[in-house]
Design a protein around this motif. Structure first.
Motif, PDB file in Angstrom:
ATOM      1  N   ARG A   8     -24.686  -0.536 121.555  1.00 10.61           N
ATOM      2  CA  ARG A   8     -23.697  -0.527 122.640  1.00 10.61           C
ATOM      3  C   ARG A   8     -22.295  -0.897 122.166  1.00 10.61           C
ATOM      4  N   GLU A   9     -22.118  -0.969 120.853  1.00 10.54           N
ATOM      5  CA  GLU A   9     -20.811  -1.316 120.291  1.00 10.54           C
ATOM      6  C   GLU A   9     -20.093  -0.066 119.801  1.00 10.54           C
ATOM      7  N   VAL A  10     -18.761  -0.137 119.767  1.00 10.78           N
ATOM      8  CA  VAL A  10     -17.964   0.943 119.188  1.00 10.78           C
ATOM      9  C   VAL A  10     -17.901   0.689 117.683  1.00 10.78           C
ATOM     10  N   ALA A  11     -18.318   1.686 116.904  1.00 12.97           N
ATOM     11  CA  ALA A  11     -18.396   1.538 115.449  1.00 12.97           C
ATOM     12  C   ALA A  11     -17.003   1.586 114.816  1.00 12.97           C
ATOM     13  N   GLU A  12     -16.920   0.997 113.622  1.00  9.78           N
ATOM     14  CA  GLU A  12     -15.661   0.912 112.869  1.00  9.78           C
ATOM     15  C   GLU A  12     -15.408   2.199 112.077  1.00  9.78           C
ATOM     16  N   GLN A  13     -14.128   2.537 111.901  1.00 16.37           N
ATOM     17  CA  GLN A  13     -13.733   3.674 111.070  1.00 16.37           C
ATOM     18  C   GLN A  13     -14.224   3.440 109.639  1.00 16.37           C
ATOM     19  N   VAL A  14     -14.529   4.517 108.943  1.00 16.10           N
ATOM     20  CA  VAL A  14     -14.910   4.447 107.532  1.00 16.10           C
ATOM     21  C   VAL A  14     -13.654   4.729 106.719  1.00 16.10           C
ATOM     22  N   SER A  15     -13.389   3.891 105.716  1.00 13.41           N
ATOM     23  CA  SER A  15     -12.208   4.123 104.887  1.00 13.41           C
ATOM     24  C   SER A  15     -12.600   4.823 103.590  1.00 13.41           C
ATOM     25  N   PHE A  16     -11.619   5.512 103.009  1.00  9.77           N
ATOM     26  CA  PHE A  16     -11.827   6.283 101.779  1.00  9.77           C
ATOM     27  C   PHE A  16     -10.958   5.735 100.670  1.00  9.77           C
ATOM     28  N   PRO A  17     -11.364   5.852  99.395  1.00  9.85           N
ATOM     29  CA  PRO A  17     -12.625   6.459  98.977  1.00  9.85           C
ATOM     30  C   PRO A  17     -13.822   5.627  99.437  1.00  9.85           C
ATOM     31  N   LEU A  18     -14.943   6.304  99.599  1.00 14.34           N
ATOM     32  CA  LEU A  18     -16.155   5.621 100.053  1.00 14.34           C
ATOM     33  C   LEU A  18     -16.606   4.589  99.020  1.00 14.34           C
ATOM     34  N   THR A  19     -17.148   3.490  99.512  1.00 13.89           N
ATOM     35  CA  THR A  19     -17.760   2.509  98.622  1.00 13.89           C
ATOM     36  C   THR A  19     -19.093   3.086  98.146  1.00 13.89           C
ATOM     37  N   ASN A  20     -19.630   2.510  97.085  1.00 15.64           N
ATOM     38  CA  ASN A  20     -20.958   2.934  96.613  1.00 15.64           C
ATOM     39  C   ASN A  20     -21.990   2.726  97.714  1.00 15.64           C
ATOM     40  N   GLU A  21     -21.822   1.640  98.482  1.00 20.65           N
ATOM     41  CA  GLU A  21     -22.729   1.336  99.582  1.00 20.65           C
ATOM     42  C   GLU A  21     -22.698   2.449 100.641  1.00 20.65           C
ATOM     43  N   ASP A  22     -21.486   2.925 100.985  1.00 19.01           N
ATOM     44  CA  ASP A  22     -21.367   3.994 101.980  1.00 19.01           C
ATOM     45  C   ASP A  22     -21.935   5.307 101.447  1.00 19.01           C
ATOM     46  N   GLN A  23     -21.722   5.592 100.164  1.00 18.77           N
ATOM     47  CA  GLN A  23     -22.284   6.803  99.555  1.00 18.77           C
ATOM     48  C   GLN A  23     -23.816   6.767  99.630  1.00 18.77           C
ATOM     49  N   LYS A  24     -24.390   5.596  99.306  1.00 15.65           N
ATOM     50  CA  LYS A  24     -25.850   5.455  99.337  1.00 15.65           C
ATOM     51  C   LYS A  24     -26.358   5.589 100.769  1.00 15.65           C
ATOM     52  N   LEU A  25     -25.656   4.986 101.728  1.00 15.54           N
ATOM     53  CA  LEU A  25     -26.070   5.071 103.126  1.00 15.54           C
ATOM     54  C   LEU A  25     -26.085   6.531 103.590  1.00 15.54           C
ATOM     55  N   ALA A  26     -25.037   7.291 103.256  1.00 11.47           N
ATOM     56  CA  ALA A  26     -24.969   8.704 103.642  1.00 11.47           C
ATOM     57  C   ALA A  26     -26.152   9.475 103.070  1.00 11.47           C
ATOM     58  N   LYS A  27     -26.429   9.243 101.801  1.00 13.44           N
ATOM     59  CA  LYS A  27     -27.545   9.921 101.126  1.00 13.44           C
ATOM     60  C   LYS A  27     -28.878   9.526 101.778  1.00 13.44           C
ATOM     61  N   ASP A  28     -29.056   8.223 102.032  1.00 14.95           N
ATOM     62  CA  ASP A  28     -30.300   7.734 102.633  1.00 14.95           C
ATOM     63  C   ASP A  28     -30.513   8.277 104.046  1.00 14.95           C
ATOM     64  N   MET A  29     -29.425   8.395 104.819  1.00 15.78           N
ATOM     65  CA  MET A  29     -29.537   8.924 106.183  1.00 15.78           C
ATOM     66  C   MET A  29     -29.997  10.382 106.153  1.00 15.78           C
TER      67      MET A  29
END
Length: 186
Positions: free
Chosen positions: A16-37
């Motif tokens: 029920r929360e509004v999610a935060e913007q993703v900043s670039f370049p992506l962190t390794n954590e964000d890259q892994k999350l995208a791949k895992d999703m």
């Protein structure tokens, strides 16, 4: 690997929360999350892997469904026939609907959600067509139009980024009432 145990269910505050913007370049954590999703969606659509890992089939997944406040959605809409390439296979960062049709549509069988473990009867009326801006993993910006089923899936997932659940759209008093001009898909 993401499993059903990683997906938060209705009632969890992250949904029920509004999610935060993703900043670039992506962190390794964000890259892994995208791949895992995306891997989760592929596994969930593979009958053998879905059974092995007890996954419910999904065509979309938003980071808030993993209790991660990031504007990130993964979409994997199968092609019409078994051997067709996917109609849509994309991880979108900071997706935003910038325009939409006046015409409305809904799915004949209603909508479901990996975060909702119950049947919620009723039509979820959405825009028939949407234009979406988003960024890919490299930070490249896109503006694309979607119609029909893909448009509905994208609206469902973007809603997750804004703390909205699909059943918020269902008419509580008359869940199966529709205006004449609403197109029923499926």
């Amino acid at each position: 690997m993401i499993t059903m145990n990683d997906i938060v269910r209705e009632g969890h505050p992250a949904l029920r929360e509004v999610a935060e913007q993703v900043s670039f370049p992506l962190t390794n954590e964000d890259q892994k999350l995208a791949k895992d999703m995306m891997t989760f969606l592929k596994n969930s659509q593979d009958p053998e892997l879905a059974e092995k890992y007890e996954l419910r089939a999904g065509v979309g997944l938003a980071a808030p469904q993993l209790a991660i406040s990031k504007r990130m959605i993964a979409l994997l809409i199968p092609g019409e026939y078994e051997d067709d390439p996917p109609e849509l296979e994309e991880v979108m960062f900071n997706p935003k609907i910038v325009s939409h049709s006046v015409e409305s549509a809904c799915l004949k069988d209603g909508e479901g959600c990996l975060s909702v473990d119950r049947e919620v009867p009723g039509f979820v009326v959405r825009h028939s067509r949407v234009t979406v801006t988003y960024q890919d993993r490299e930070g490249k910006s896109f503006k694309k139009r979607f119609k029909g089923y893909p448009a509905i899936v994208i609206q469902h997932e973007i809603d997750h980024l804004n703390g909205v659940m699909f059943y918020d759209y269902i008419n509580e008093k008359s869940p199966f009432d529709l205006d004449d001009e609403v197109t029923v898909i499926g």
